[in-house]
Motif scaffolding. Sequence first.
Motif, mmCIF file in Angstrom:
data_model
loop_
_atom_site.group_PDB
_atom_site.id
_atom_site.type_symbol
_atom_site.label_atom_id
_atom_site.label_comp_id
_atom_site.label_asym_id
_atom_site.label_seq_id
_atom_site.Cartn_x
_atom_site.Cartn_y
_atom_site.Cartn_z
ATOM 1 N N GLY A 28 -28.631 -25.305 58.934
ATOM 2 C CA GLY A 28 -28.308 -26.608 59.529
ATOM 3 C C GLY A 28 -29.078 -27.729 58.870
ATOM 4 O O GLY A 28 -28.541 -28.805 58.606
ATOM 5 N N VAL A 29 -30.383 -27.461 58.613
ATOM 6 C CA VAL A 29 -31.212 -28.483 57.962
ATOM 7 C C VAL A 29 -30.665 -28.808 56.570
ATOM 8 O O VAL A 29 -30.577 -29.971 56.160
ATOM 9 C CB VAL A 29 -32.678 -28.013 57.886
ATOM 10 N N GLY A 34 -28.163 -32.515 53.174
ATOM 11 C CA GLY A 34 -27.202 -32.771 52.090
ATOM 12 C C GLY A 34 -26.193 -33.820 52.470
ATOM 13 O O GLY A 34 -25.841 -34.702 51.668
ATOM 14 N N PHE A 35 -25.754 -33.746 53.741
ATOM 15 C CA PHE A 35 -24.757 -34.713 54.207
ATOM 16 C C PHE A 35 -25.315 -36.140 54.169
ATOM 17 O O PHE A 35 -24.679 -37.076 53.690
ATOM 18 C CB PHE A 35 -24.330 -34.363 55.628
ATOM 19 N N ASN A 36 -26.564 -36.291 54.679
ATOM 20 C CA ASN A 36 -27.164 -37.627 54.713
ATOM 21 C C ASN A 36 -27.492 -38.135 53.315
ATOM 22 O O ASN A 36 -27.378 -39.329 53.037
ATOM 23 C CB ASN A 36 -28.428 -37.616 55.584
ATOM 24 N N THR A 37 -27.902 -37.211 52.449
ATOM 25 C CA THR A 37 -28.175 -37.631 51.065
ATOM 26 C C THR A 37 -26.899 -38.159 50.404
ATOM 27 O O THR A 37 -26.900 -39.205 49.748
ATOM 28 C CB THR A 37 -28.733 -36.441 50.263
ATOM 29 N N THR A 42 -23.445 -42.878 48.674
ATOM 30 C CA THR A 42 -22.247 -43.722 48.758
ATOM 31 C C THR A 42 -22.557 -45.083 49.362
ATOM 32 O O THR A 42 -21.671 -45.942 49.421
ATOM 33 C CB THR A 42 -21.164 -43.050 49.617
ATOM 34 N N ASN A 43 -23.778 -45.290 49.804
ATOM 35 C CA ASN A 43 -24.142 -46.550 50.452
ATOM 36 C C ASN A 43 -25.048 -47.391 49.555
ATOM 37 O O ASN A 43 -25.920 -48.095 50.039
ATOM 38 C CB ASN A 43 -24.855 -46.252 51.784
ATOM 39 N N THR A 44 -24.836 -47.290 48.269
ATOM 40 C CA THR A 44 -25.621 -48.072 47.314
ATOM 41 C C THR A 44 -24.694 -48.997 46.539
ATOM 42 O O THR A 44 -23.499 -48.726 46.371
ATOM 43 C CB THR A 44 -26.343 -47.159 46.313
ATOM 44 N N GLU A 45 -25.256 -50.088 46.062
ATOM 45 C CA GLU A 45 -24.460 -51.034 45.273
ATOM 46 C C GLU A 45 -23.909 -50.371 44.013
ATOM 47 O O GLU A 45 -22.782 -50.642 43.595
ATOM 48 C CB GLU A 45 -25.324 -52.234 44.900
ATOM 49 N N GLN A 46 -24.729 -49.500 43.398
ATOM 50 C CA GLN A 46 -24.288 -48.828 42.179
ATOM 51 C C GLN A 46 -23.028 -48.009 42.424
ATOM 52 O O GLN A 46 -22.109 -47.977 41.601
ATOM 53 C CB GLN A 46 -25.408 -47.922 41.647
ATOM 54 N N PHE A 47 -22.981 -47.347 43.587
ATOM 55 C CA PHE A 47 -21.789 -46.557 43.913
ATOM 56 C C PHE A 47 -20.594 -47.488 44.133
ATOM 57 O O PHE A 47 -19.489 -47.207 43.672
ATOM 58 C CB PHE A 47 -22.042 -45.728 45.167
ATOM 59 N N CYS A 48 -20.827 -48.605 44.841
ATOM 60 C CA CYS A 48 -19.719 -49.529 45.133
ATOM 61 C C CYS A 48 -19.077 -50.052 43.858
ATOM 62 O O CYS A 48 -17.857 -50.087 43.719
ATOM 63 C CB CYS A 48 -20.221 -50.704 45.975
ATOM 64 N N ILE A 49 -19.942 -50.508 42.915
ATOM 65 C CA ILE A 49 -19.373 -51.125 41.706
ATOM 66 C C ILE A 49 -18.940 -50.098 40.673
ATOM 67 O O ILE A 49 -18.438 -50.462 39.613
ATOM 68 C CB ILE A 49 -20.355 -52.120 41.073
ATOM 69 N N SER A 50 -19.164 -48.813 40.959
ATOM 70 C CA SER A 50 -18.651 -47.800 40.038
ATOM 71 C C SER A 50 -17.131 -47.817 40.026
ATOM 72 O O SER A 50 -16.495 -47.322 39.099
ATOM 73 C CB SER A 50 -19.155 -46.407 40.438
ATOM 74 N N CYS A 51 -16.563 -48.422 41.063
ATOM 75 C CA CYS A 51 -15.114 -48.649 41.071
ATOM 76 C C CYS A 51 -14.836 -49.830 40.145
ATOM 77 O O CYS A 51 -15.406 -50.905 40.289
ATOM 78 C CB CYS A 51 -14.645 -48.970 42.487
ATOM 79 N N HIS A 52 -13.965 -49.632 39.182
ATOM 80 C CA HIS A 52 -13.689 -50.644 38.147
ATOM 81 C C HIS A 52 -13.264 -51.967 38.770
ATOM 82 O O HIS A 52 -13.676 -53.047 38.334
ATOM 83 C CB HIS A 52 -12.570 -50.120 37.233
ATOM 84 N N GLU A 53 -12.450 -51.905 39.850
ATOM 85 C CA GLU A 53 -11.940 -53.134 40.451
ATOM 86 C C GLU A 53 -13.063 -53.976 41.034
ATOM 87 O O GLU A 53 -13.071 -55.192 40.944
ATOM 88 C CB GLU A 53 -10.918 -52.813 41.547
ATOM 89 N N HIS A 85 -25.111 -51.041 59.815
ATOM 90 C CA HIS A 85 -26.353 -50.283 59.650
ATOM 91 C C HIS A 85 -26.496 -49.145 60.653
ATOM 92 O O HIS A 85 -27.139 -48.147 60.350
ATOM 93 C CB HIS A 85 -27.549 -51.230 59.766
ATOM 94 N N ASN A 86 -25.944 -49.296 61.865
ATOM 95 C CA ASN A 86 -26.102 -48.187 62.813
ATOM 96 C C ASN A 86 -25.188 -47.026 62.422
ATOM 97 O O ASN A 86 -24.100 -47.219 61.857
ATOM 98 C CB ASN A 86 -25.831 -48.660 64.243
ATOM 99 N N TRP A 87 -25.636 -45.820 62.748
ATOM 100 C CA TRP A 87 -25.029 -44.609 62.190
ATOM 101 C C TRP A 87 -23.561 -44.453 62.591
ATOM 102 O O TRP A 87 -22.701 -44.153 61.757
ATOM 103 C CB TRP A 87 -25.832 -43.387 62.647
ATOM 104 N N THR A 88 -23.257 -44.683 63.869
ATOM 105 C CA THR A 88 -21.885 -44.450 64.349
ATOM 106 C C THR A 88 -20.887 -45.365 63.647
ATOM 107 O O THR A 88 -19.847 -44.918 63.123
ATOM 108 C CB THR A 88 -21.805 -44.691 65.876
ATOM 109 N N ASN A 89 -21.199 -46.675 63.622
ATOM 110 C CA ASN A 89 -20.295 -47.617 62.970
ATOM 111 C C ASN A 89 -20.233 -47.390 61.463
ATOM 112 O O ASN A 89 -19.217 -47.635 60.818
ATOM 113 C CB ASN A 89 -20.734 -49.053 63.261
ATOM 114 N N LYS A 90 -21.353 -46.932 60.902
ATOM 115 C CA LYS A 90 -21.365 -46.658 59.460
ATOM 116 C C LYS A 90 -20.385 -45.537 59.113
ATOM 117 O O LYS A 90 -19.628 -45.639 58.153
ATOM 118 C CB LYS A 90 -22.789 -46.263 59.026
ATOM 119 N N ILE A 91 -20.406 -44.463 59.912
ATOM 120 C CA ILE A 91 -19.489 -43.348 59.649
ATOM 121 C C ILE A 91 -18.033 -43.809 59.793
ATOM 122 O O ILE A 91 -17.168 -43.470 58.983
ATOM 123 C CB ILE A 91 -19.770 -42.188 60.620
ATOM 124 N N ALA A 92 -17.779 -44.621 60.843
ATOM 125 C CA ALA A 92 -16.416 -45.127 61.043
ATOM 126 C C ALA A 92 -15.976 -45.971 59.858
ATOM 127 O O ALA A 92 -14.837 -45.888 59.385
ATOM 128 C CB ALA A 92 -16.357 -45.953 62.330
#
Length: 391
Positions: A28-29, A34-37, A42-53, A85-92
Motif C-alpha cells: 500500500g505504501v 508512487g501514485f502521489n509521485t 503531472t503538477n509541474t510547469e515542465q509537464f504542462c508545457i511539454s504539450c506542444h500547444e 491545491h486541495n487534494w479532492t478538487n485537484k484529483i477532479a
Amino acid sequence: MKKFWTTLRRPSVHISLGALTIGGFVAGVIFWGGFNTALEVTNTEQFCISCHEMENNVYQELQDTIHWSNRSGVRATCPDCHVPHNWTNKIARKMQASKEVWGTVFGTIDTREKFLDKRLELAQHEWARFAANGSLECRNCHDYNSMDWDKMSDTAQRFMKPAAERDQSCVDCHKGIAHQLPETMVFKDPALDQLEQRAHSLKVKDGEHYYAVKAITLYLDEGLTQEAGELEAAAPVTLVQRKGGAVQVAVPSWRKTRGFGRVWYEDFGMNIPNMVLDKAVAQNEQLVEVTSEAKEDPMTGLPWEQVNIALWAESGALLPDADDLWSYARDTYRSGCSVCHSQPAEGHFDANTWPGMFAGMVGFTNMDADTQALVLKYLQKHSSDYAGGAH
C-alpha cells in the motif's frame, strides 16, 4: 475461476497472517507513494508545457505578464492558477484535464491557427470553472482580507472594495490578466438575435413609425447600390415606401451647422446619434431638407438646426415599439455592468455624459458592437435629461 476464489478464501498454510498484513501494508505504501509521485510530476510547469500547444501559445503569453516577472519576485506557474491545491478538487481537475491529453494525441489544436480558432471555447471553459469555485486558485495568493486598501489607487479601491464585500470571483473582472483574450470573445446575445428575427419577419406599413433594431447601411437608391451612410441602432424613422426587399425611411433629426454636418442627432443639444452620412450626401441640398431655423445650444454655443432626409435600406431591421429594444438593453446593462461593480442608475448622468462613462465600462464586458450601441442609446434616452432631472 472457482478454484482461484477458493484459494483466496482458504487460510494460507505456508505464510503467517502477520506476514500477509505487513506485506499488504508495504504494498500500500509503495502504491500510494508512487501514485502521489506521479501526481506531483503531472503538477509541474515542465509537464504542462511539454504539450506542444501550451508551450508555443499560452506559455509564451504568460512571460509578458506580471504573473511571470514583477518587483516582488513571485512567479505563478501553470498549476498555481489552473490546478486547485486541495487534494479532492485537484484529483477532479486532473480527471477533467485528461481529455486535453486526448486533444494532444489527435492534434486538435496542434497549430497556432487551430488554437486560435478554439481559443474562445477553451477560455470559456476555464472562466466557467473559476466562476464556479470563486477563483479558488487566485485566492491562494490574493486574499481580500489581506489587501491593504490604503496602498491601492483610488480607481482600484473603487472597484475592489465592492468586489470584496460581495466576495466576488476574481476572473469576473480580470479575464485576460495572464493570457491574451480571444479575438472572438464578443458574441451575439440570443435575446438580441430574437429581436432581429422578429424584425426580419415583420410586415411594415407605409407611414408608420419604427425603430432600427441594429445599425444598418443607408442607400441613395432602391437598388441598394449607392451607399449614403449608416443608420444607428434604435434610431426612430418613418416608413415612406417599400419596393421589393428595400424600404425607404425618413429620418427627422438635428445637426450642428458647423462642420460637414455628417452626424445627425435625435434631439437638440443631445449627442445621441441617429445616423452618420457620407460627406457628399450630408451637403447635398437636394437631398437634405432643413425644417427649422438654426438655434444656439447655450451649453456649447453651437448652432443646431432640424433636418430630414429619405434614404433606402434593406428591409427586415425595423420594430414598431421602442420598449422592446429598451427592455433588452436594460437587462443587458444591469446584468453585464453589475459584474464588476454597482452600476450607476440610468438617470444618474445626462445624455452627453453617458458616452464617456459607458466607454470606461464596456471594455470589461462581452457585448458585441450592436449590443453596445443599443445599450448606450438606452442609457442616453433614459438619462437625467429624459427622466425629469433625476440626478
